[in-house]
Design an enzyme around this catalytic site. Structure first.
Site, mmCIF file in Angstrom:
data_model
loop_
_atom_site.group_PDB
_atom_site.id
_atom_site.type_symbol
_atom_site.label_atom_id
_atom_site.label_comp_id
_atom_site.label_asym_id
_atom_site.label_seq_id
_atom_site.Cartn_x
_atom_site.Cartn_y
_atom_site.Cartn_z
ATOM 1 N N CYS A 166 3.379 43.375 72.154
ATOM 2 C CA CYS A 166 3.362 44.586 71.325
ATOM 3 C C CYS A 166 2.795 45.757 72.146
ATOM 4 O O CYS A 166 2.261 45.571 73.251
ATOM 5 C CB CYS A 166 2.536 44.358 70.059
ATOM 6 S SG CYS A 166 0.748 44.419 70.328
ATOM 7 N N GLU A 174 -2.050 37.795 73.661
ATOM 8 C CA GLU A 174 -2.196 38.456 74.961
ATOM 9 C C GLU A 174 -3.560 39.114 75.092
ATOM 10 O O GLU A 174 -4.234 38.997 76.109
ATOM 11 C CB GLU A 174 -1.104 39.521 75.147
ATOM 12 C CG GLU A 174 0.305 38.980 75.216
ATOM 13 C CD GLU A 174 0.970 38.873 73.847
ATOM 14 O OE1 GLU A 174 0.273 38.601 72.847
ATOM 15 O OE2 GLU A 174 2.201 39.057 73.793
ATOM 16 N N GLU A 192 -5.522 35.439 63.494
ATOM 17 C CA GLU A 192 -5.262 36.347 62.374
ATOM 18 C C GLU A 192 -6.451 36.420 61.423
ATOM 19 O O GLU A 192 -7.428 35.682 61.553
ATOM 20 C CB GLU A 192 -3.987 35.896 61.649
ATOM 21 C CG GLU A 192 -2.771 35.994 62.577
ATOM 22 C CD GLU A 192 -1.455 35.670 61.909
ATOM 23 O OE1 GLU A 192 -1.450 35.140 60.778
ATOM 24 O OE2 GLU A 192 -0.413 35.942 62.538
ATOM 25 N N CYS A 208 -3.651 39.686 68.909
ATOM 26 C CA CYS A 208 -2.545 38.956 69.540
ATOM 27 C C CYS A 208 -3.053 37.998 70.617
ATOM 28 O O CYS A 208 -4.153 38.167 71.164
ATOM 29 C CB CYS A 208 -1.596 39.941 70.215
ATOM 30 S SG CYS A 208 -0.753 41.045 69.091
ATOM 31 N N CYS A 240 -0.889 45.510 73.278
ATOM 32 C CA CYS A 240 -1.089 44.538 74.371
ATOM 33 C C CYS A 240 -0.562 45.089 75.695
ATOM 34 O O CYS A 240 -1.128 44.814 76.758
ATOM 35 C CB CYS A 240 -0.427 43.216 74.031
ATOM 36 S SG CYS A 240 -1.282 42.330 72.709
ATOM 37 N N ASN A 247 -2.982 33.875 69.220
ATOM 38 C CA ASN A 247 -3.217 34.909 68.207
ATOM 39 C C ASN A 247 -4.180 34.388 67.150
ATOM 40 O O ASN A 247 -4.140 33.224 66.768
ATOM 41 C CB ASN A 247 -1.904 35.428 67.595
ATOM 42 C CG ASN A 247 -1.007 34.355 67.027
ATOM 43 O OD1 ASN A 247 -1.016 33.218 67.475
ATOM 44 N ND2 ASN A 247 -0.214 34.721 66.044
HETATM 45 N N1 THU Z 1 1.728 38.390 68.114
HETATM 46 C C1 THU Z 1 1.187 38.021 69.311
HETATM 47 O O1 THU Z 1 0.170 37.312 69.376
HETATM 48 N N2 THU Z 1 1.781 38.456 70.433
HETATM 49 C C2 THU Z 1 2.934 39.174 70.482
HETATM 50 O O2 THU Z 1 3.410 39.481 71.572
HETATM 51 C C3 THU Z 1 3.592 39.581 69.239
HETATM 52 C C4 THU Z 1 2.875 39.250 67.991
HETATM 53 C C5 THU Z 1 1.121 37.866 66.904
HETATM 54 C C6 THU Z 1 0.399 38.866 66.046
HETATM 55 C C7 THU Z 1 0.470 38.194 64.693
HETATM 56 O O3 THU Z 1 -0.594 37.235 64.621
HETATM 57 C C8 THU Z 1 1.770 37.420 64.714
HETATM 58 O O4 THU Z 1 2.132 37.297 66.081
HETATM 59 C C9 THU Z 1 2.897 38.102 63.952
HETATM 60 O O5 THU Z 1 3.052 39.414 64.365
#
Ligand code: THU
Length: 167
Positions: free
Chosen positions: A111, A74, A63, A72, A114, A61
């Site tokens: 999520c 994925e 940000e 994310c 994804c 991920n």
């Molecule tokens: N996140 C992911 O990368 N994958 C998931 O399946 C759930 C959430 C990340 C997004 C964000 O950077 C952090 O986790 C908190 O939501």
């Protein structure tokens, strides 16, 4: 009135029950969490995709101070896989996540956005993506995105169009 039942089955397994290829992919997803850029959530997620040609691609991920601009693990991974190897089906995707106290004990699930990207990935190749969700206590194995996204929206609902070329 008619009730429609949807049958969703997933496997819950231990690390020892995985085969070598699955273990390697989970390890790659766990390692990918080290490359997460998650200063805001402090929740590091890693993903690893095994392609039909044997290549493994990983992502994490990423940000952003403008929160919705991040993405994310994925989607980072699937978009990279699909852009670098557009003709290679994604056979398996492993996902691992950790917070300040370590890897999550129960697996996290992708999520909604994804899930939709996973669906498109499956539709492009015409084959399901086996999904491995890592938790310290147990690992979930999903045979394809249908288990995560029943009643999904796909191109079949769009007006008939020329055969998509992918370009
Ligand atoms: N996140 C992911 O990368 N994958 C998931 O399946 C759930 C959430 C990340 C997004 C964000 O950077 C952090 O986790 C908190 O939501």
């Amino acid at each position: 009135m008619k009730e429609i039942h949807l049958d969703i089955r997933i496997l819950s397994v231990s690390y020892d029950e995985l085969d070598d290829r699955e273990r390697a992919l989970i390890n790659a997803a766990k390692e990918a969490t080290a490359r997460s850029y998650s200063p805001y959530s402090k929740f590091a997620v890693g993903a690893a995709a095994l392609l039909a040609n044997g290549v493994t691609v990983t992502g994490s991920n990423q940000e952003n101070a403008a929160y919705p601009s991040g993405t994310c693990a994925e989607r980072t991974t699937l978009f990279y896989a699909n852009s670098q190897y557009p003709d290679q089906p994604v056979l398996m995707l492993a996902i691992a996540a950790r917070n300040a106290s370590g890897f999550v004990s129960t697996p996290i699930t992708p999520c909604g956005a994804c899930r939709q990207v996973l669906l498109e990935t499956e539709k492009r190749s015409g084959q399901p993506v086996r999904i491995l969700l890592y938790g310290e206590k147990n690992i979930y194995i999903l045979p394809g995105v249908k288990t995560l996204l029943p009643l999904s929206f796909g191109a079949e609902f769009l007006p008939a169009q020329e055969q998509a070329t992918g370009t």
